[in-house]
Design a protein around this motif. Structure first.
Motif: not given
Lengths: 345, 358
Positions: B275-276, B279, B283-286, B324, B327-328, B331-332, B335, B337-338
């Motif tokens: 899954i990671l 992401a 790709n959007s996980l939605g 972790a 990964v953070i 993704v940050v 994102a 917004t960022v």
């Protein structure tokens, strides 16, 4: 005869008019009572003693607290899979603090709360304000917590701190409940301290979800984020708070777990996140958000552990049966839920 | 000057940019920390066949299962807007089926009970059945993928143990090990070839059929895709079956590596990595638009990171903590917004510079 048919018709009509939350709660409670009653009738033995029921509570106090947290994030439309990792981290940190640094029990409690709060704050901020998918954020949280646990100490050990052991051994007798053992002595039924904490959490969260503004906004945001925004609810803050509460509850749950097992180990709480999600689902919380009930979650945990006990005592001792029966039960509940949701359309 | 800036900004906006940048960063880090990371040597294995060894080869070798799963997971994510968390359990089931077919009831067979290819095909059917089970729950009963696959996640390893009666068969036949190790005479590990084959087949499938388009349409809006004459139920179902095939292929590699299986450990936590990978590929996980190649690069980024950490003697159980953090950070920075915030700051900075020049 005619009157009876009419009343039963009314009952069905009433069931049909119930909200999703209440109907799913009703199903869960009925299934749990049926399951426990049939276990008492067909398997007898252990299930007849009141202590058997309280043992289920003793063993699952931590899971009840973790599931409450998960129910709240799931109602708000999020997810938190870091709770198992946080549990492991809390047990290990508290164990190291108590045994290697001569810490006090109160200090360990604060440490557990602090860890939970920290995870809740960071994950909540990332999910709500930076709008990153909760699954990924809490997945990273789980990885981080699990890794950090082994960095703190890689060997599992039992805590010897006497104040802690005293607290761990404390048993609260339940008045009016008990059984006569083989020697003919009356043994009162007991629960551990963790169970009392868990029940307090359940009551507190139940009131919070039902009668406070915050609780109602969790449902509103989970049900439809856009309309919640239109209603003037601060969606970001609500999502942040749901994630935060789940983090704090993970900290408390971790400490209760620690109080039950009395050891620090990286394997503590392994798979707890999936058990908590499963319990919430069985209890009628839906992952789509907006639907759920804390009382249902409590019964979800009880159902899950009762079925495990039934499998164990029914002579199906082969290791794989537990996994398969729990999965089958989950499957049935999910299908029922999807039918309940579809019934309105 | 203006043109190069334009190209740079389009590159930034490309989905494949994030995983590629992560890969380059990791490579750069290794180059500075210790250039011997990139050394590849030609040695001999125990059987005396030539084999390549080195960290890069390890990445290509052990990243294969993850890349194969990432292909299937991308399709599932795009169509259903959810993820399959039962792939690790699925690998245990398909691996167990392969061993059961090859060994029969004897757990230490002298000879194989059937050709390996037949056992593999039966495992593919088992994988497809598991996928179909998930698919039915997701598409017909409209249960969220993560919850629906929680069922097989819970039961999968138990089912795998049950298939082989909880015995741990060991296959001594050397040709069975070819799929997870080396084919004699070829110095490149076989899993890499298998992964490439899966990628090519899927790429051809996406290129010459409408599958890719349909999957995106269903993922973006199932209702409107239905109004346009598609069958979203069937397409979601199909992606889960395709993932089932990928799981069976990964299962073959996993059991072939060791010629045996350990039900509770095999492919543990691989679903999270898969899954990671999706992401990290941006790709959007939605659900909705997807890029298969970005997911594949995402899978190799994860393996690159793992191998790098192993090289720096990080304990295998402490590994997740470092993972972790990376990964953070990833993704940050990806994102929306960022990114907007950074690009706004960047614009402010450049406009100031231009003013000063003027």
């Amino acid at each position: 005869m005619n009157k009876q048919a009419k009343t039963s018709g009314n009952v069905f009509k009433k069931i049909g008019q119930m909200t999703d939350s209440n109907l799913l709660l009703l199903i869960t409670v009925v299934v749990f009572i049926l399951m426990y009653a049939s276990a008492m009738i067909f398997l007898g033995k252990g299930f007849l003693k009141p202590q058997a029921f309280f043992n289920i509570l003793n063993e699952n106090a931590a899971l009840i607290i973790l599931s409450c947290g998960l129910s709240i994030v799931m109602i708000t439309g999020g997810i938190d899979i870091s709770v198992g990792g946080v549990t492991a981290l809390v047990t290990m940190s508290c164990a190291v603090y108590l045994d290697f640094h001569n810490g006090s029990v109160a200090g360990a409690m604060l440490l557990a709360l602090g860890i939970g709060l920290g995870f809740g704050l960071v994950q909540g901020y990332l999910v709500a304000y930076l709008d990153i998918q909760p699954f990924i954020v809490t997945l990273a949280g789980m990885f981080f917590a699990k890794g950090l646990t082994t960095i703190i100490n890689s060997n599992p050990f039992n805590v010897a701190n006497e104040h802690f052991v005293k607290l761990k051994e404390t048993r609260v007798t339940v008045p009016g409940m008990g059984s006569v053992n083989k020697l003919g002595n009356y043994v009162p039924a007991y629960v551990e301290i963790g169970v009392i904490i868990a029940l307090l959490v359940v009551i507190l969260m139940f009131f919070m979800l039902r009668w406070t503004k915050l609780g109602r906004s969790f449902y509103a945001v989970g049900g439809n984020r856009q309309s919640a925004l239109m209603l003037g609810i601060n969606v970001k803050r609500t999502r942040f708070l749901s994630q935060l509460i789940c983090g704090i509850l993970a900290g408390i749950g971790g400490f209760v777990y620690f109080l039950h097992v009395g050891s620090g180990a990286a394997t503590n709480g392994a798979g707890a996140e999936m058990n908590a999600i499963a319990s919430s689902i069985i209890g009628g919380t839906m992952l789509t958000g907006g639907v759920g009930n804390i009382i249902g979650t409590l019964f979800g945990v009880l159902s899950l552990s009762t079925i495990k006990n039934i499998v164990a005592s029914a002579g199906l001792d082969k290791a794989w049966w537990t996994g398969i029966t729990v999965a089958a039960m989950l499957c049935i509940f999910l299908v029922v839920q999807s039918i309940v949701v579809a019934r309105k359309k | 000057m203006q043109k190069s800036k334009l190209q740079l900004s389009t590159l930034f906006r490309k989905q494949i940019f994030i995983p590629l940048a992560a890969l380059l960063l990791l490579a750069l880090f290794n180059l500075i920390a210790d250039p011997s990371f990139f050394k590849i040597t030609l040695g001999q294995n125990a059987a005396g066949d030539p084999v390549l060894s080195g960290y890069l080869i390890t990445i290509l070798d052990y990243g294969s299962e993850l890349a194969i799963l990432a292909v299937g997971m991308t399709l599932v994510t795009a169509a259903s807007g959810g993820q399959d968390i039962s792939v690790g359990a699925g690998i245990a089931i398909t691996g167990s089926v392969i061993l059961r077919m090859l060994c029969g009831s004897n757990s230490r067979p002298e000879t194989l009970q059937m050709p390996i290819i037949c056992a593999f095909l039966i495992a593919v059917v088992a994988g497809m059945l598991a996928g179909a089970f998930n698919g039915v729950l997701v598409s017909w009963f409209k249960i969220q993928p993560m919850v629906a696959t929680l069922i097989l996640f819970t039961a999968g390893r138990s089912i795998a143990a049950w298939i082989n009666n909880n015995e741990l068969p060991i296959i001594s036949e050397p040709s069975f090990g070819y799929f997870g190790n080396f084919i004699p005479g070829i110095p490149i590990p076989t899993p890499f070839f298998i992964a490439v084959a899966v990628m090519i087949v899927t790429a051809l499938l996406l290129k010459f059929t409408n599958l890719g388009l349909y999957v995106q349409a269903v993922g973006i809006n199932a209702q409107s895709s239905r109004l346009n004459g598609l069958n979203p139920t069937f397409i979601k179902f199909l992606t889960f079956v395709l993932l089932g095939i990928c799981v069976a292929v990964a299962g073959l590699i996993k059991v072939s590596r060791l010629s045996t299986i350990n039900y509770s450990v095999v492919a543990k936590d691989i679903e999270m990595d898969a899954i990671l990978a999706v992401a990290l590929g941006g790709n959007s996980l939605g659900g909705g638009k997807f890029n298969m190649w970005a997911s594949i690069i995402g899978a190799y980024v994860i393996q690159f990171l793992t191998t790098t950490l192993y090289k720096f003697k990080v304990d295998s159980s402490a590994l997740p903590a470092y993972k972790a953090v990376v990964v953070i950070l990833l993704v940050v920075f990806s994102a929306p917004t960022v990114r907007e915030f950074i690009s706004a700051k960047y614009k402010l900075l450049t406009s100031k510079n231009e003013k000063e020049v003027a």
